[in-house]
Design a protein around this motif. Structure first.
Motif, PDB file in Angstrom:
ATOM      1  N   VAL A   1      34.358  55.821  39.736  1.00 58.07           N
ATOM      2  CA  VAL A   1      33.159  56.644  39.875  1.00 58.07           C
ATOM      3  C   VAL A   1      32.064  55.843  40.580  1.00 58.07           C
ATOM      4  O   VAL A   1      31.381  56.350  41.484  1.00 58.07           O
ATOM      5  N   LEU A   2      31.900  54.593  40.197  1.00 61.99           N
ATOM      6  CA  LEU A   2      30.886  53.743  40.826  1.00 61.99           C
ATOM      7  C   LEU A   2      31.189  53.540  42.310  1.00 61.99           C
ATOM      8  O   LEU A   2      30.298  53.581  43.157  1.00 61.99           O
ATOM      9  N   TYR A   3      32.468  53.336  42.613  1.00 57.87           N
ATOM     10  CA  TYR A   3      32.877  53.154  44.008  1.00 57.87           C
ATOM     11  C   TYR A   3      32.597  54.426  44.806  1.00 57.87           C
ATOM     12  O   TYR A   3      32.196  54.376  45.974  1.00 57.87           O
ATOM     13  N   TRP A   4      32.800  55.583  44.180  1.00 55.69           N
ATOM     14  CA  TRP A   4      32.480  56.840  44.856  1.00 55.69           C
ATOM     15  C   TRP A   4      30.979  56.925  45.132  1.00 55.69           C
ATOM     16  O   TRP A   4      30.566  57.307  46.243  1.00 55.69           O
ATOM     17  N   LEU A   5      30.171  56.561  44.162  1.00 54.41           N
ATOM     18  CA  LEU A   5      28.726  56.615  44.339  1.00 54.41           C
ATOM     19  C   LEU A   5      28.275  55.702  45.476  1.00 54.41           C
ATOM     20  O   LEU A   5      27.327  56.028  46.216  1.00 54.41           O
ATOM     21  N   ASP A   6      28.944  54.577  45.643  1.00 52.51           N
ATOM     22  CA  ASP A   6      28.576  53.630  46.707  1.00 52.51           C
ATOM     23  C   ASP A   6      28.939  54.135  48.095  1.00 52.51           C
ATOM     24  O   ASP A   6      28.304  53.747  49.080  1.00 52.51           O
ATOM     25  N   HIS A   7      29.961  54.985  48.198  1.00 53.67           N
ATOM     26  CA  HIS A   7      30.493  55.355  49.512  1.00 53.67           C
ATOM     27  C   HIS A   7      30.372  56.843  49.847  1.00 53.67           C
ATOM     28  O   HIS A   7      30.682  57.235  50.979  1.00 53.67           O
ATOM     29  N   ASN A   8      29.955  57.675  48.900  1.00 49.33           N
ATOM     30  CA  ASN A   8      29.957  59.118  49.139  1.00 49.33           C
ATOM     31  C   ASN A   8      28.691  59.803  48.647  1.00 49.33           C
ATOM     32  O   ASN A   8      28.711  61.002  48.344  1.00 49.33           O
ATOM     33  N   ALA A   9      27.602  59.058  48.571  1.00 49.73           N
ATOM     34  CA  ALA A   9      26.385  59.618  47.984  1.00 49.73           C
ATOM     35  C   ALA A   9      25.747  60.683  48.863  1.00 49.73           C
ATOM     36  O   ALA A   9      25.009  61.539  48.364  1.00 49.73           O
ATOM     37  N   SER A  10      26.016  60.659  50.172  1.00 48.95           N
ATOM     38  CA  SER A  10      25.400  61.641  51.059  1.00 48.95           C
ATOM     39  C   SER A  10      26.399  62.719  51.446  1.00 48.95           C
ATOM     40  O   SER A  10      27.615  62.549  51.315  1.00 48.95           O
ATOM     41  N   TRP A  11      25.890  63.819  51.969  1.00 55.10           N
ATOM     42  CA  TRP A  11      26.704  64.993  52.281  1.00 55.10           C
ATOM     43  C   TRP A  11      27.795  64.675  53.291  1.00 55.10           C
ATOM     44  O   TRP A  11      27.580  63.928  54.258  1.00 55.10           O
TER      45      TRP A  11
ATOM     46  N   ALA B   1      29.922  57.741  28.330  1.00 50.60           N
ATOM     47  CA  ALA B   1      29.086  57.694  27.124  1.00 50.60           C
ATOM     48  C   ALA B   1      28.763  56.277  26.683  1.00 50.60           C
ATOM     49  O   ALA B   1      27.631  55.989  26.258  1.00 50.60           O
ATOM     50  N   SER B   2      29.719  55.367  26.758  1.00 50.92           N
ATOM     51  CA  SER B   2      29.512  53.999  26.272  1.00 50.92           C
ATOM     52  C   SER B   2      29.178  53.018  27.386  1.00 50.92           C
ATOM     53  O   SER B   2      29.173  51.804  27.172  1.00 50.92           O
ATOM     54  N   ALA B   3      28.895  53.522  28.590  1.00 47.25           N
ATOM     55  CA  ALA B   3      28.572  52.650  29.719  1.00 47.25           C
ATOM     56  C   ALA B   3      27.140  52.144  29.610  1.00 47.25           C
ATOM     57  O   ALA B   3      26.331  52.651  28.817  1.00 47.25           O
ATOM     58  N   ASP B   4      26.787  51.168  30.459  1.00 48.68           N
ATOM     59  CA  ASP B   4      25.425  50.632  30.430  1.00 48.68           C
ATOM     60  C   ASP B   4      24.452  51.633  31.056  1.00 48.68           C
ATOM     61  O   ASP B   4      24.839  52.573  31.750  1.00 48.68           O
ATOM     62  N   ASP B   5      23.173  51.402  30.811  1.00 47.30           N
ATOM     63  CA  ASP B   5      22.145  52.346  31.234  1.00 47.30           C
ATOM     64  C   ASP B   5      22.087  52.499  32.745  1.00 47.30           C
ATOM     65  O   ASP B   5      21.826  53.605  33.255  1.00 47.30           O
ATOM     66  N   ALA B   6      22.318  51.419  33.472  1.00 48.19           N
ATOM     67  CA  ALA B   6      22.247  51.494  34.937  1.00 48.19           C
ATOM     68  C   ALA B   6      23.328  52.416  35.492  1.00 48.19           C
ATOM     69  O   ALA B   6      23.076  53.228  36.398  1.00 48.19           O
ATOM     70  N   PHE B   7      24.539  52.305  34.946  1.00 48.76           N
ATOM     71  CA  PHE B   7      25.626  53.168  35.400  1.00 48.76           C
ATOM     72  C   PHE B   7      25.330  54.616  35.063  1.00 48.76           C
ATOM     73  O   PHE B   7      25.474  55.509  35.902  1.00 48.76           O
ATOM     74  N   ARG B   8      24.892  54.863  33.853  1.00 48.05           N
ATOM     75  CA  ARG B   8      24.613  56.223  33.429  1.00 48.05           C
ATOM     76  C   ARG B   8      23.499  56.838  34.284  1.00 48.05           C
ATOM     77  O   ARG B   8      23.572  58.009  34.680  1.00 48.05           O
ATOM     78  N   ALA B   9      22.482  56.062  34.614  1.00 45.33           N
ATOM     79  CA  ALA B   9      21.377  56.577  35.432  1.00 45.33           C
ATOM     80  C   ALA B   9      21.875  56.987  36.811  1.00 45.33           C
ATOM     81  O   ALA B   9      21.459  58.029  37.352  1.00 45.33           O
ATOM     82  N   ARG B  10      22.772  56.186  37.398  1.00 44.14           N
ATOM     83  CA  ARG B  10      23.298  56.535  38.720  1.00 44.14           C
ATOM     84  C   ARG B  10      24.142  57.810  38.659  1.00 44.14           C
ATOM     85  O   ARG B  10      24.076  58.657  39.550  1.00 44.14           O
ATOM     86  N   VAL B  11      24.953  57.926  37.609  1.00 46.85           N
ATOM     87  CA  VAL B  11      25.791  59.119  37.467  1.00 46.85           C
ATOM     88  C   VAL B  11      24.921  60.363  37.299  1.00 46.85           C
ATOM     89  O   VAL B  11      25.128  61.387  37.972  1.00 46.85           O
TER      90      VAL B  11
END
Length: 553
Positions: free
Chosen positions: A115-125, A151-161
């Motif tokens: 999911v994090l890797y997706w956020l890094d590479h696919n955040a734009s349309w 649910a149990s991830a750190d706050d930074a990850f949850r904020a990005r999601v």
């Protein structure tokens, strides 16, 4: 027609790229980032631990294609040569359930990493990865599987999601319904409802999804409970989406509309209608057998009673059942243009099972539903029906959809003392060859005597040229076929030990090779019984009978 459609498609893509693929639009999607979800609906659907294990090993197999990690050690989100089906599956994140099925911290960490890797590479349309149906699936999966990976991830990850979920929901609200239709529209509306009712501050989008859903249900869910696409797999997925939508509303304490509950109540018996004794689905219009455990789960969570229908006249199917024998028959016109992407030229085809064993089948469909695979498996000859002059009863387009098709399919049904007779006719060959195809199917009350007639009948007032036609019966790979009686009959040996004799008159009987793609990505070799005859100025009929062999002492 096909070229102009592609031209309009490219024009729309270009306009969308200008409208959405620029930094200014990305800024417009910004807004307040939710700190948490207001509610998390349940996700009761099973995953595949084997597929999850493959993902842990860095292999992503979707829609008949396998793609490994890229040079940087991460997933290749847009690999060269990937089919639209692979891309949609990869970016839709249904596979998170497969990782959940594996269980353990390693699977959870891999899910977060992807999911994090997706956020890094696919955040734009992007036209494919942010397509409304793909985006809707992704939003629903990220929210529904929140407790597994987030649910149990750190706050930074949850904020990005949560920030990405809010942005994706805002975009979805701007583009739905657009030109979407059928199952794709239900998928997008489900994602909009998840984002709207589960993300604080997005309730307006949730209510808009509900408004669009109530408008769409009477059109997509036919009076007999069948889905408009006439595909058993689509029936399964559509019902699953409606169950999820109901769960979101209940979790968010929003009143469930009567139209949604009634649609679930109607679709549940219709899904049972398409099940064979092994628990899987019939192979009509691009359907696969599907996982019997998933079908069980959908039926259980529908929480709707109702025995399988005998007849689905609005969807265009008949179900004959007696003793241990089940016959399912396609007696309807193909789905309308725009909803026929996966449709097959299998009008009047049938499937037969005995108990938990499939006997007569259609060939199925390949996960890469385009090009040569589509041309072969969507053809009339890949179905247990009659083909005239090796011509499809509907024109099959390799890129998806149908061209020329029957304009009329008629059906009548009679039942007497437990026996059933279905008589159906289609005019798919009327304009091209001047013939009608009429099929009569009779199942005796004990289920051990199945008889049929296939007639090629000249259109009234026409004098068509003589044409060869073939009545085909494709067999399940576990059924063994042996020609007997000097070629007048074929003995079908079932895997459980029973035997059935298939006799035919009015044509030449032969057994030849066929393929079966009801499950998996690779075709299985099997056999087909073909009865070949010639149609002329007078109606030509092939009569056939399938009877169970009695064991002799």
């Amino acid at each position: 027609m096909s070229g102009s459609r592609q031209g309009f498609g490219r024009l729309r893509e270009g306009m969308a790229r200008i409208a959405y693929g620029n930094p200014l639009y990305a800024m417009m999607l910004g807004g307040r980032t939710p700190a948490s979800l207001s509610c998390v609906p349940p996700d009761p659907w099973p995953g595949d631990s084997d597929s999850g294990g493959a993902i842990l090993a860095g292999m992503f197999r979707f829609a008949g294609q396998t793609v490994g990690l890229d040079a940087g050690g991460g997933p290749a989100w847009k690999p060269p040569g990937a089919s639209p089906g692979w891309t949609a599956a990869m970016h839709g994140f249904d596979w998170l359930r497969d990782l959940r099925a594996v269980g353990g911290d390693n699977a959870r960490r891999r899910a977060r990493g992807l999911v994090l890797y997706w956020l890094d590479h696919n955040a734009s349309w992007h036209g494919q990865t942010w397509a409304p149906a793909v985006l809707g699936a992704r939003v629903a999966n990220w929210i529904g599987l929140h407790d597994f990976f987030c649910a149990s991830a750190d706050d930074a990850f949850r904020a990005r999601v949560f920030d990405s979920l809010a942005r994706q929901t805002r975009h979805l609200a701007r583009v739905v319904p657009g030109r979407l239709d059928g199952l794709a529209l239900l998928t997008a509306l489900k994602g909009l409802a998840y984002g709207g009712f589960c993300l604080p501050g997005q309730e307006r989008q949730g209510m808009e999804a509900l408004r669009l859903l109530e408008r769409e249900l009477p059109r997509q869910v036919l009076p007999d409970g069948g889905h408009l696409e006439r595909n058993p797999s689509s029936q399964l997925q559509a019902l699953r989406h409606l169950i999820d939508l109901r769960a979101v509303l209940r979790t968010a304490r929003v009143e469930v509309p009567e139209s949604l509950q009634h649609a679930i109540d109607r679709m549940t018996p219709a899904l049972r209608f398409f099940r064979h004794g092994d628990g899987g689905l019939a192979l009509f219009n691009g359907a696969r057998e599907e996982d019997a455990a998933l079908v069980d789960a959908v039926l259980a969570h529908a929480d709707a009673r109702g025995r399988p229908l005998k007849s689905a006249p609005h969807t265009g199917f008949e179900r004959l059942i007696a003793g241990r024998t089940l016959v399912l028959m396609d007696t309807g016109a193909p789905p309308p243009p725009g909803l026929d992407e996966h449709a097959h030229a299998g009008t009047l085809s049938l499937e037969v099972s005995v108990g938990k064993e499939r006997m007569i089948v259609n060939c199925g469909s390949h996960p890469v539903d385009s090009g040569p695979w589509r041309a072969a498996l969507a053809a009339t000859a890949a179905h247990s029906t009659t083909v005239l002059a090796e011509t499809n009863s509907s024109e099959v387009r390799e890129a998806g959809g149908l061209g020329r098709r029957p304009t009329h399919v008629g059906c009548e049904r009679q039942e007497v003392d437990g026996a059933a007779l279905v008589v159906a006719t289609h005019n798919g060959y009327a304009k091209t060859h001047g013939y009608l195809h009429r099929r009569r199917v009779y199942l005796a009350d004990n289920g051990e005597d199945l008889r049929g007639e296939d007639t090629m009948e000249p259109v009234l007032g026409a004098s068509p040229a003589a044409q060869p036609f073939t009545v085909r019966f494709h067999l399940h790979p576990l059924v063994q076929a042996t020609v007997i009686q000097q070629g007048a009959a074929v003995l079908l040996q079932m895997p459980g030990g029973s035997a059935w004799r298939l006799r035919a008159s009015g044509g030449t009987v032969e057994v030849s090779e066929s393929v079966y793609l009801g499950t998996g990505d690779e075709p299985r070799r099997t056999s087909q019984v073909a009865v070949t005859a010639t149609a002329g100025p007078e109606a030509a009929t092939v009569k056939w009978a399938l009877r169970r062999e009695r064991k002799t002492a």
